[in-house]
Scaffold this active site. Sequence first.
Site, PDB file in Angstrom:
ATOM      1  CE  LYS A  37      -2.011  -4.338   3.973  1.00  0.00           C
ATOM      2  NZ  LYS A  37      -2.178  -5.409   2.968  1.00  0.00           N
ATOM      3  CE1 TYR A  50      -4.081  -1.709   5.889  1.00  0.00           C
ATOM      4  CE2 TYR A  50      -3.051   0.335   5.156  1.00  0.00           C
ATOM      5  CZ  TYR A  50      -3.631  -0.883   4.870  1.00  0.00           C
ATOM      6  OH  TYR A  50      -3.761  -1.288   3.560  1.00  0.00           O
ATOM      7  CD  GLU A  89      -2.503   5.119   4.330  1.00  0.00           C
ATOM      8  OE1 GLU A  89      -2.198   5.420   5.485  1.00  0.00           O
ATOM      9  OE2 GLU A  89      -3.056   5.906   3.546  1.00  0.00           O
ATOM     10  CB  THR A 129      -0.908   0.008   1.251  1.00  0.00           C
ATOM     11  OG1 THR A 129      -1.427   1.328   1.450  1.00  0.00           O
ATOM     12  CG2 THR A 129      -0.159  -0.394   2.508  1.00  0.00           C
TER      13      THR A 129
HETATM   14  N1  GDD Z   1     -12.700   6.924   5.925  1.00  0.00           N
HETATM   15  C1  GDD Z   1     -12.839   8.251   6.003  1.00  0.00           C
HETATM   16  N2  GDD Z   1     -14.014   8.774   6.490  1.00  0.00           N
HETATM   17  N3  GDD Z   1     -11.823   9.047   5.613  1.00  0.00           N
HETATM   18  C2  GDD Z   1     -11.990  10.383   5.663  1.00  0.00           C
HETATM   19  C3  GDD Z   1     -13.173  10.964   6.122  1.00  0.00           C
HETATM   20  C4  GDD Z   1     -14.235  10.119   6.569  1.00  0.00           C
HETATM   21  O1  GDD Z   1     -15.297  10.557   6.997  1.00  0.00           O
HETATM   22  N4  GDD Z   1     -13.044  12.320   6.030  1.00  0.00           N
HETATM   23  C5  GDD Z   1     -11.846  12.577   5.540  1.00  0.00           C
HETATM   24  N5  GDD Z   1     -11.177  11.412   5.317  1.00  0.00           N
HETATM   25  C6  GDD Z   1      -9.802  11.300   4.814  1.00  0.00           C
HETATM   26  C7  GDD Z   1      -8.901  10.388   5.665  1.00  0.00           C
HETATM   27  O2  GDD Z   1      -8.416  11.099   6.799  1.00  0.00           O
HETATM   28  C8  GDD Z   1      -7.812  10.059   4.659  1.00  0.00           C
HETATM   29  O3  GDD Z   1      -6.835  11.068   4.663  1.00  0.00           O
HETATM   30  C9  GDD Z   1      -8.545  10.046   3.316  1.00  0.00           C
HETATM   31  O4  GDD Z   1      -9.825  10.677   3.536  1.00  0.00           O
HETATM   32  C10 GDD Z   1      -8.784   8.678   2.714  1.00  0.00           C
HETATM   33  O5  GDD Z   1      -9.335   7.823   3.694  1.00  0.00           O
HETATM   34  P1  GDD Z   1      -9.897   6.355   3.353  1.00  0.00           P
HETATM   35  O6  GDD Z   1     -10.866   6.416   2.245  1.00  0.00           O
HETATM   36  O7  GDD Z   1     -10.363   5.767   4.626  1.00  0.00           O
HETATM   37  O8  GDD Z   1      -8.646   5.582   2.778  1.00  0.00           O
HETATM   38  P2  GDD Z   1      -7.116   5.525   3.255  1.00  0.00           P
HETATM   39  O9  GDD Z   1      -6.329   6.342   2.291  1.00  0.00           O
HETATM   40  O10 GDD Z   1      -6.962   5.811   4.686  1.00  0.00           O
HETATM   41  O11 GDD Z   1      -6.764   3.976   3.045  1.00  0.00           O
HETATM   42  C11 GDD Z   1      -7.183   3.268   1.877  1.00  0.00           C
HETATM   43  O12 GDD Z   1      -6.201   3.327   0.875  1.00  0.00           O
HETATM   44  C12 GDD Z   1      -4.937   2.698   1.193  1.00  0.00           C
HETATM   45  C13 GDD Z   1      -4.030   2.849  -0.024  1.00  0.00           C
HETATM   46  O13 GDD Z   1      -3.362   4.054   0.054  1.00  0.00           O
HETATM   47  C14 GDD Z   1      -7.443   1.817   2.300  1.00  0.00           C
HETATM   48  O14 GDD Z   1      -8.030   1.123   1.229  1.00  0.00           O
HETATM   49  C15 GDD Z   1      -6.164   1.113   2.696  1.00  0.00           C
HETATM   50  O15 GDD Z   1      -6.419  -0.262   2.948  1.00  0.00           O
HETATM   51  C16 GDD Z   1      -5.162   1.239   1.540  1.00  0.00           C
HETATM   52  O16 GDD Z   1      -3.953   0.635   1.901  1.00  0.00           O
END
Ligand code: GDD
Length: 373
Positions: free
Chosen positions: A157, A153, A131, A129
């Site tokens: 990873k 996380y 991340e 990822t």
């Molecule tokens: N979930 C969520 N909910 N995120 C929010 C929100 C909310 O209400 N508001 C803002 N965000 C911001 C988070 O703080 C983060 O910076 C961004 O939106 C994306 O959040 P997510 O959609 O939860 O995904 P992620 O980037 O943390 O993780 C996903 O992508 C990774 C790859 O880069 C996941 O799929 C991971 O498993 C994956 O590794």
Amino acid sequence: MERKVALITGVTGQDGSYLSEFLLDKGYEVHGIIRRSSVDYRERIAHLEGKQNFHLHFGDLGDSMSLVKVVGKVRPTEIYNLAAQSHVQVSFDSPEFTADVDATGVLRVLEAVRACGLEKECRIYQASTSELYGKVEEVPQNENTPFHPYSPYAVAKLYGFWIVKEYREAYDMFCCSGILFNHESERRGETFVTRKITLAAARISQGLQDKLYLGNLDSLRDWGYAKDYVECMWLILQNKKAEDFVIATGVQHSVREFVDYAFKHAGIQLEFRGEGLNEVGVCVGVTGNTNPELVGKTLVAVSEDFYRPTDVVNLWGDPTKARAKLGWNPSKTSFEDLVKIMVESDMAKVAAEGAAAKVRTNLAEYLEKGIVK
Ligand code: GDD
């Protein structure tokens, strides 16, 4: 004829379901590992169950014996390790579980392959990822960018990434990581930000939700279409040499832009006002059949509840290596098309749910009034 047998962990997830479809189309025998559970979580693969070349086995990344049994029985030529506790925010609440599945779980898969004596026959793909780049040290990020994980996380990873590299070098196994940037779709889990937004846009536009609460709107992501990314997972295992690859689109947008675009597709024009926790998205116009009474209302607000103790805010991938060495096209689905696909799917889903709810209400009323018996 060459045996093409794939084993997928995490087969019930977004990527697992798309990858299964992709591999079945390529003529693979596809085996998936599912966990025993009292709740039904197989919606994404329901359409594949019963197909001739599609098989499911019980197993768990937390249980080595179950992995050894399944790997020994299936004797796969390719393993795709997609199973994980994949929610970053959840990893702050369940760090130990996350470490067990996302770190030690990878080791268990590698060891299961060795225990079955398949280390020379079976190629292994590890779902890594973006991340790992976390508190980024370089923008955009490529295969040489230093890692700086910034959540439980990401730290788990990181172990997964390094143990795959270690087994590649120590035992000459064909195992590699795809460093995937965010990838979304109409099958995305509803608590990830993109799906949360597209579902809310559909519900608000159809009068079934009042407001959407989000966390950091400034966060930047490189969002691609999951369906395109599973092809790259497969290409990584078809490559001559076992190598790690960044999978990304090379285009970056903020959460705010995603909201703006999604709402527009749902017939709602937003204007953002204020800053930080006081920022709101106000409806300044509607199109199509969307209720004009929404104009002037605050439909998006920020809530501290969705802020993370440490947040990754600047992910932007450089897919040059995947394009050059694998011939993969990172621009197949644009950001605009991705948002459109997701909103259209959620608009239809919400409309169907609304219609079903109406039928139930009418039926209850008719039963009560004795109109139907
Ligand atoms: N979930 C969520 N909910 N995120 C929010 C929100 C909310 O209400 N508001 C803002 N965000 C911001 C988070 O703080 C983060 O910076 C961004 O939106 C994306 O959040 P997510 O959609 O939860 O995904 P992620 O980037 O943390 O993780 C996903 O992508 C990774 C790859 O880069 C996941 O799929 C991971 O498993 C994956 O590794």
